[in-house]
Design a protein around this motif. Sequence first.
Motif, PDB file in Angstrom:
ATOM      1  N   THR A  59      13.671  65.518  54.353  1.00  0.00           N
ATOM      2  CA  THR A  59      13.438  66.927  54.635  1.00  0.00           C
ATOM      3  C   THR A  59      11.940  67.127  54.792  1.00  0.00           C
ATOM      4  OG1 THR A  59      13.952  69.192  53.937  1.00  0.00           O
ATOM      5  CG2 THR A  59      13.257  67.671  52.206  1.00  0.00           C
TER       6      THR A  59
ATOM      7  N   GLU B 160      11.207  73.038  55.477  1.00  0.00           N
ATOM      8  CA  GLU B 160      12.662  73.151  55.328  1.00  0.00           C
ATOM      9  C   GLU B 160      13.041  73.378  53.867  1.00  0.00           C
ATOM     10  OE1 GLU B 160      13.950  69.438  56.942  1.00  0.00           O
ATOM     11  OE2 GLU B 160      13.893  70.141  59.001  1.00  0.00           O
TER      12      GLU B 160
ATOM     13  N   ARG C 166      12.231  76.955  52.711  1.00  0.00           N
ATOM     14  CA  ARG C 166      13.236  77.927  53.174  1.00  0.00           C
ATOM     15  C   ARG C 166      14.530  77.789  52.374  1.00  0.00           C
ATOM     16  NH1 ARG C 166      11.131  76.625  58.153  1.00  0.00           N
ATOM     17  NH2 ARG C 166      12.715  75.045  58.525  1.00  0.00           N
ATOM     18  N   ARG C 167      14.964  76.551  52.187  1.00  0.00           N
ATOM     19  CA  ARG C 167      16.244  76.297  51.514  1.00  0.00           C
ATOM     20  C   ARG C 167      16.236  76.763  50.054  1.00  0.00           C
ATOM     21  NH1 ARG C 167      16.877  70.767  52.391  1.00  0.00           N
ATOM     22  NH2 ARG C 167      16.063  70.280  50.357  1.00  0.00           N
ATOM     23  N   HIS C 168      15.081  76.616  49.391  1.00  0.00           N
ATOM     24  CA  HIS C 168      15.021  76.907  47.957  1.00  0.00           C
ATOM     25  C   HIS C 168      14.234  78.169  47.613  1.00  0.00           C
ATOM     26  CE1 HIS C 168      16.954  73.119  47.027  1.00  0.00           C
ATOM     27  NE2 HIS C 168      16.078  72.493  47.786  1.00  0.00           N
TER      28      HIS C 168
END
Length: 111
Positions: free
Chosen positions: A32, A36, A39-41
């Motif tokens: 990753t 990314e 944004r994901r966490h």
Amino acid sequence: MSNEQTSNDETLKRWTAKRRVALVLEILRGETTAAEAARRHDLTVAEIEQWKERFLGGAENALRSRPLDDEALKNQEIKRLQRKVGELVMDIDILKEASKANPSMRQMRDE
């Protein structure tokens, strides 16, 4: 306990050192990117990059034939942060000069 308090407690528990290491390793392995993962966490890229720098600094020290003690590590981190502050001050000075020379930047700043 309020929902906000519960949410803050979960966030604190969620990002233990072990979880931060796992995320940094994902980034180092190319699984990753910091953007990314942020944004994901729901984190900032700067926060993740700081974890990565600290991780790599600790790894470098662990592999030294004569590892630095805590005081030396603190001094090293202070010097790194002082360099960063110096860079940011220079960036601000450059932007101030650019805004003086470019009236459209002044208008954007004043809005």
